[in-house]
Design an enzyme around this catalytic site. Structure first.
Site, PDB file in Angstrom:
ATOM      1  N   SER A 207       0.847  -1.202   0.000  1.00 36.11           N
ATOM      2  CA  SER A 207       0.000   0.000   0.000  1.00 36.11           C
ATOM      3  C   SER A 207       0.885   1.256   0.000  1.00 36.11           C
ATOM      4  O   SER A 207       1.719   1.407  -0.874  1.00 36.11           O
ATOM      5  CB  SER A 207      -0.959  -0.029   1.196  1.00 36.11           C
ATOM      6  N   ASP A 274     -16.259 -16.572 -11.752  1.00 35.97           N
ATOM      7  CA  ASP A 274     -15.441 -17.597 -11.104  1.00 35.97           C
ATOM      8  C   ASP A 274     -14.998 -18.696 -12.083  1.00 35.97           C
ATOM      9  O   ASP A 274     -13.794 -18.970 -12.213  1.00 35.97           O
ATOM     10  CB  ASP A 274     -16.228 -18.141  -9.891  1.00 35.97           C
ATOM     11  N   ASP A 277     -11.966 -18.906 -15.299  1.00 33.64           N
ATOM     12  CA  ASP A 277     -10.539 -19.239 -15.190  1.00 33.64           C
ATOM     13  C   ASP A 277     -10.290 -20.743 -15.242  1.00 33.64           C
ATOM     14  O   ASP A 277      -9.169 -21.216 -15.067  1.00 33.64           O
ATOM     15  CB  ASP A 277      -9.945 -18.641 -13.900  1.00 33.64           C
ATOM     16  N   ASP A 281     -14.017 -22.273  -7.921  1.00 34.92           N
ATOM     17  CA  ASP A 281     -13.566 -22.313  -6.529  1.00 34.92           C
ATOM     18  C   ASP A 281     -13.991 -21.064  -5.753  1.00 34.92           C
ATOM     19  O   ASP A 281     -13.499 -20.802  -4.665  1.00 34.92           O
ATOM     20  CB  ASP A 281     -12.033 -22.447  -6.486  1.00 34.92           C
ATOM     21  N   VAL A 283     -13.316 -18.102  -6.655  1.00 36.89           N
ATOM     22  CA  VAL A 283     -12.295 -17.076  -6.823  1.00 36.89           C
ATOM     23  C   VAL A 283     -12.257 -16.617  -8.282  1.00 36.89           C
ATOM     24  O   VAL A 283     -12.197 -17.447  -9.199  1.00 36.89           O
ATOM     25  CB  VAL A 283     -10.891 -17.613  -6.443  1.00 36.89           C
ATOM     26  N   ASP A 460      -8.468  -5.944  -5.401  1.00 36.54           N
ATOM     27  CA  ASP A 460      -8.201  -4.796  -4.528  1.00 36.54           C
ATOM     28  C   ASP A 460      -9.279  -3.740  -4.737  1.00 36.54           C
ATOM     29  O   ASP A 460      -9.617  -3.412  -5.876  1.00 36.54           O
ATOM     30  CB  ASP A 460      -6.810  -4.238  -4.880  1.00 36.54           C
ATOM     31  N   HIS A 506      -7.076  -5.617  -0.738  1.00 33.29           N
ATOM     32  CA  HIS A 506      -5.969  -4.668  -0.611  1.00 33.29           C
ATOM     33  C   HIS A 506      -4.982  -5.110   0.470  1.00 33.29           C
ATOM     34  O   HIS A 506      -5.268  -4.986   1.650  1.00 33.29           O
ATOM     35  CB  HIS A 506      -6.497  -3.273  -0.296  1.00 33.29           C
TER      36      HIS A 506
END
Ligand SMILES: *[C@@H]1O[C@H](CO)[C@@H](O)[C@H](O)[C@H]1NC(C)=O
Ligand SMILES: *[C@@H]1O[C@H](CO)[C@@H](O)[C@H](O)[C@H]1NC(C)=O
Ligand SMILES: *[C@@H]1O[C@H](CO)[C@@H](O)[C@H](O)[C@H]1NC(C)=O
Ligand SMILES: *[C@@H]1O[C@H](CO)[C@@H](O)[C@H](O)[C@H]1NC(C)=O
Ligand SMILES: *[C@@H]1O[C@H](CO)[C@@H](O)[C@H](O)[C@H]1NC(C)=O
Ligand SMILES: *[C@@H]1O[C@H](CO)[C@@H](O)[C@H](O)[C@H]1NC(C)=O
Ligand SMILES: *[C@@H]1O[C@H](CO)[C@@H](O)[C@H](O)[C@H]1NC(C)=O
Ligand SMILES: *[C@@H]1O[C@H](CO)[C@@H](O)[C@H](O)[C@H]1NC(C)=O
Ligand SMILES: *[C@@H]1O[C@H](CO)[C@@H](O)[C@H](O)[C@H]1NC(C)=O
Ligand SMILES: *[C@@H]1O[C@H](CO)[C@@H](O)[C@H](O)[C@H]1NC(C)=O
Ligand SMILES: *[C@@H]1O[C@H](CO)[C@@H](O)[C@H](O)[C@H]1NC(C)=O
Ligand SMILES: [Ca+2]
Length: 596
Positions: A207, A274, A277, A281, A283, A460, A506
Site C-alpha cells: 500500500s 469464477d 478461469d 472455486d 475465486v 483490490d 488490498h
C-alpha cells in the site's frame, strides 16, 4: 538512561546463562548502549547528517511471538531494540530511527527496511518481524514527524497556505532512504561484518509501504539488492483523488445505491466470473476475462436482501487515502429490493473509471468482482434515504494537500468529474518529484543488479490493480524502448516481475473469495532470487483462508495469466492471452502529459 539500566539488569541474568553453555556471543552480550554507540556510523559518513549518540536507547526482547500475517509466517523472535535520533545540518530537526538487531547467532547478513501504510511512514513495529524471522536486522523511521506514532497528514501543513516541504520530501522518499543508509552501516558495524562479506539489503512494504518501495527504487536504486512491493499507492495525484470518484459519479448520476444492491452485484459478478478461469472455486482468478465477458445488465431485476444493521460489503478496507465516509453510528434498515437499471449503469460507469466531460479517461477503477468500497453510501434516518457524505477527514487530500487549508471542507456539489480531473492534475504538479512516485527510468537500480517482486491483489478495492499493470507497462516501455513486447518482457523478467494475486483484496485476503492464495513467504522468495539466483518464474503463494488452508500454489508472472486446464489442481497453467493483456492497457488521455 532508564532503558540502559533495564537492559543491564536483563543482560546480567540472561548473559550469564548463555555464557556458561556457549562460547558464542549472545544477544545480551551485544545489546548495550555502549555497544550500540560504538557501532554508530562515524561522523561525516553521510553528508549533512549528524547522529545524536547520546540519544541511543536499547532493550533486549526475548521470545516475542509473531502471528502469521499476509506478509510473513508465524514465528518467535529475539532482538535488540536500538533507537536513536539524527538531525540534518542547518535544519534544527530530529529524526528517530529504530533498528531491531537479531541475536548474533541468528544474523544472516541481511538488512530489511520497512515502511508504513496510509499516511503512516512506519508500521509502529508491526513490519520489522518480517525481517527478524529471516535473520535480518530491520529498521523503521518516524520521518522526523515527532514520534513513531505521528501521522504525516497531521504535520503536512505548517499553517494555512504553507506546506511543510521538508516533511513532504521525507515522506516521499528521503526518510526511508536515510534510514536504510544509516541502518546498513550500523548493522555492518554492530555485527562486525567484514569488508569482504556482502550485507544484503532489502525492502518490504504494501500500500503506502508499496509506494515507498518504488520511491526507493526510483530515488535510491543502488541502496537495495531486493524489494518485495505490494499494491503500491503510487501515482499519488491520481490515486488519492480517485477515492472520491465513486461519490462524484453517484452525484453526477443522481443515484445513491443501497449498499446491499452493490453487494449483490459483486456476488453475481463472482458467480458468473469464477468459472471463466477454468476452476470453480469461488475465486475470480481472471478478472480480465470477467471484464471482457460479464454483462452487468444481467444483474438487473435480481433480488437482494440484507438484514438491518449490516449495510454493504464487509468491513471496508482502510486505503491509503483513508475512508472518506463514516457511518453516522445509526443502524441501517433492512434492504430488500431488486437490482435496478440505475444500479447496473452505475457499476458499469464505475468500471470504466473517471472520464471527463469530453469523454477522456482520467483514471483506472478496480477490477470487476472487487468490493465497491468507496461507492458505499450512508443511511440518513431523518430522510430515510441513502446519501453520500464527505467528512472533513475524508476530503483531506483535497482540502489539506491540494487546497492547503488546515480545517477546510469540500462538498460534493463542488466536485464534478472535470473538477476531480483538475485536482488530479494539481496533485501531479505539486508533488511531481515527491509523492507522485512515477519516475520510470530505473537504470541505477538495474545497473546495480537490483531485483523487485511486485504483487497486487486482483480484487483490490483501494488501489486499482490496473494501476500496477500500468506501471509495469510504463517501466517496460521506457526501459526497453524500441524492443518488441515479448522480448522486452523476457528481458525485464530477469530483474522485475509483477504478480497479480487472484481474488486478493488490498494487501489482504478477501472474505468474499476466501479460497484465493496470498504470497505470504514473499521475503523468502526475494531472498532466493537475490542470494541464490532462483528467479521466481512463478511466485509461491499460500492459502491462508478457505478450503485449501496450509497448501500452497503458484502465481503467474504478468503478462502470463492463470488458467486451469485441470480444475483439480491447485496450481494453474500460465497462459498468454492477447485480449487479456490488452484489457490491462490504459490511455489516460484526459492529461496532456504522459502518465507513467
Ligand atoms: C525463550 O524460549 C526458550 C525456548 O522456549 C527458552 O529456553 C528461554 O529460556 C526463553 N528465554 C526467555 C528470556 O524467556
Ligand atoms: C524500543 O525502544 C523504544 C525507545 O526506547 C521504545 O519506545 C519501544 O517501546 C521499544 N520497543 C520494544 C518492542 O521493545
Ligand atoms: C453475498 O455473498 C455473501 C457470501 O456468500 C453473503 O454472505 C452475502 O449475504 C451476499 N450478499 C447479498 C446481498 O446477497
Ligand atoms: C422482500 O420483499 C419481497 C417482495 O416484497 C418479499 O416477498 C420478501 O419476503 C421480502 N424478503 C424479506 C426477507 O423481507
Ligand atoms: C444495458 O442496459 C441499458 C439500459 O438499462 C442500455 O442502455 C445498455 O445499452 C445496455 N447495455 C448492454 C451492454 O446491453
Ligand atoms: C455529469 O458528468 C458529465 C460528464 O462529465 C457532464 O457532462 C454532466 O453535466 C454531469 N451531470 C451532472 C448532473 O452533474
Ligand atoms: C440527513 O438529512 C437531514 C434532513 O435533510 C439533514 O438535516 C442532515 O444533515 C442529514 N444528515 C447527514 C449526515 O447528512
Ligand atoms: C484556515 O483555513 C480554513 C479554511 O479556509 C479556515 O476555516 C481556518 O479558520 C483557517 N485557520 C486559520 C488559523 O486561519
Ligand atoms: C508473444 O509470445 C506469445 C506466447 O509465446 C505468442 O503467442 C505471441 O504471438 C508473441 N507475440 C509476438 C508479437 O511475437
Ligand atoms: C511456499 O511457501 C510455503 C510457506 O508459506 C512453504 O512451506 C513452501 O515450502 C514454499 N514452497 C516453495 C516451492 O518454495
Ligand atoms: C493439500 O495438502 C495436503 C497435505 O500436503 C495434501 O494431502 C492435499 O492433497 C493437498 N490438497 C490439494 C487439493 O492438493
Ligand atoms: Ca475460479
Amino acid at each position: 538512561m532508564r532503558s540502559a539500566n533495564i537492559l543491564l539488569a536483563v543482560a546480567a541474568s540472561v548473559g550469564a546463562a548463555f555464557a556458561s553453555s556457549s562460547c558464542s556471543v549472545s544477544l545480551a552480550d551485544v545489546c548495550s548502549v555502549a555497544n550500540a554507540q560504538a557501532a554508530l556510523p562515524a561522523d561525516g559518513t553521510f553528508n549533512g547528517i549528524t547522529i545524536n549518540a547520546n540519544s541511543v536507547t536499547v532493550n533486549a526482547v526475548y521470545n516475542q511471538t509473531v502471528e502469521a500475517g499476509t506478509n510473513f509466517p508465524a514465528g518467535v523472535i529475539n532482538y535488540c531494540n536500538v533507537t536513536f535520533s539524527y538531525s540534518h545540518d542547518g535544519a534544527d530537526d530530529s529524526v528517530l530511527v529504530q533498528y531491531w538487531m537479531p541475536a548474533p547467532a541468528d544474523f544472516t547478513n541481511r538488512f530489511l527496511a520497512t515502511g508504513g501504510g496510509a499516511y503512516d511512514i512506519n508500521g509502529q513495529g508491526s513490519n520489522q518481524p518480517g525481517g527478524l524471522l529471516y535473520g535480518a536486522a530491520a529498521g523503521m523511521t518516524d520521518g522526523g514527524f515527532g514520534g513513531f506514532d505521528v501521522s504525516f497528514d497531521t504535520i503536512v501543513l505548517l499553517g494555512n497556505g504553507t506546506l511543510n516541504w521538508p516533511a513532504v520530501y521525507m515522506f516521499g522518499y528521503q526518510a526511508i532512504k536515510e534510514m536504510t543508509e544509516i541502518g546498513k552501516a550500523f548493522t555492518a558495524n554492530f555485527f562486525s561484518v567484514s569488508s569482504g562479506t556482502k550485507l544484503y539489503s532489502y525492502y518490504q512494504g504494501c500500500s503506502e509501504g508499496g509506494r515507498e518501495g518504488w520511491s526507493q527504487i526510483q530515488q535510491a536504486g543502488d541502496l537495495y539488492d531486493g524489494l518485495v512491493i505490494g499494491a503500491p499507492a503510487m501515482r499519488y495525484g491520481q490515486q488519492q483523488a480517485n477515492h472520491l470518484f465513486p461519490a462524484v459519479l453517484e452525484t453526477n448520476l443522481s443515484y445513491f445505491p443501497p449498499p446491499c444492491e452493490l453487494e449483490k452485484i459483486v456476488n453475481l459478478t463472482i458467480a458468473f466470473c469464477d468459472p471463466l478461469d477454468g476452476k470453480t472455486d469461488g475465486v475470480i482468478s481472471r478478472s480480465d476475462l470477467c471484464l471482457l465477458h460479464f454483462d452487468l445488465n444481467s444483474t438487473i431485476g435480481e433480488p437482494y436482501y440484507c438484514a438491518a444493521g449490516s449495510s454493504g460489503p464487509g468491513g471496508g478496507v482502510v486505503g491509503p487515502g483513508k475512508r472518506k465516509r463514516q457511518s453516522d453510528g445509526s443502524t441501517t434498515p433492512a434492504q430488500n429490493g431488486t437490482v435496478t437499471a440505475e444500479g447496473a449503469a452505475l457499476a458499469k460507469a464505475l468500471q470504466n473509471g473517471l472520464h471527463d466531460s469530453l469523454g477522456r479517461k482520467a483514471y483506472i477503477y478496480f477490477q470487476p468482482g472487487a468490493s465497491f468500497g468507496d461507492a458505499t453510501t450512508t443511511y440518513n434516518s431523518t430522510t430515510d434515504s441513502w446519501i453520500n457524505v464527505i467528512t472533513t477527514n475524508s476530503g483531506e487530500w483535497i482540502t489539506k494537500f491540494l487546497n492547503l487549508e488546515e480545517d477546510g471542507s469540500i462538498s460534493l456539489d463542488e466536485l464534478t468529474p472535470d473538477v476531480l480531473r483538475d485536482y488530479m492534475v494539481k496533485g501531479m504538479e505539486l508533488y511531481w518529484n515527491s509523492l507522485q512516485t512515477t519516475l520510470p527510468d530505473l537504470t541505477p537500480f538495474y545497473d546495480n543488479g537490483g531485483k523487485v517482486i511486485h504483487f497486487h491483489g486482483e480484487q483490490d478495492s483501494s488501489v486499482p490493480t490496473g494501476s500496477s499493470a500500468l506501471w509495469y507497462e510504463s517501466v517496460r516501455s521506457i526501459m526497453y524502448s524500441g524492443v518488441g513486447y515479448n522480448e522486452s518482457v523476457a528481458a525485464m523478467s530477469s530483474w522485475y516481475r509483477f504478480f497479480p494475486v487472484p481474488g486478493a483484496a488490498h494487501c489482504a485476503t478477501n472474505s468474499a473469495q476466501p479460497n484465493g492464495p496470498f504470497p505470504q513467504a514473499q521475503f523468502a522468495s526475494i531472498i532466493d532470487w537475490v542470494e541464490n539466483g532462483i528467479e521466481p518464474v512463478t511466485l509461491n503463494a499460500t492459502f491462508l483462508t478457505g478450503e485449501y488452508v496450509g497448501n500452497s500454489t503458484s502465481l503467474c508472472s504478468f503478462p502470463l495469466r492463470p488458467y486451469w486446464s485441470d480444475p483439480n489442481s491447485l496450481v494453474p497453467d500460465c497462459v498468454y492471452d492477447q485480449a487479456s493483456i490488452d484489457s490491462w492497457k490504459y490511455d489516460l488521455n484526459a492529461f496532456k502529459m504522459p502518465i507513467y
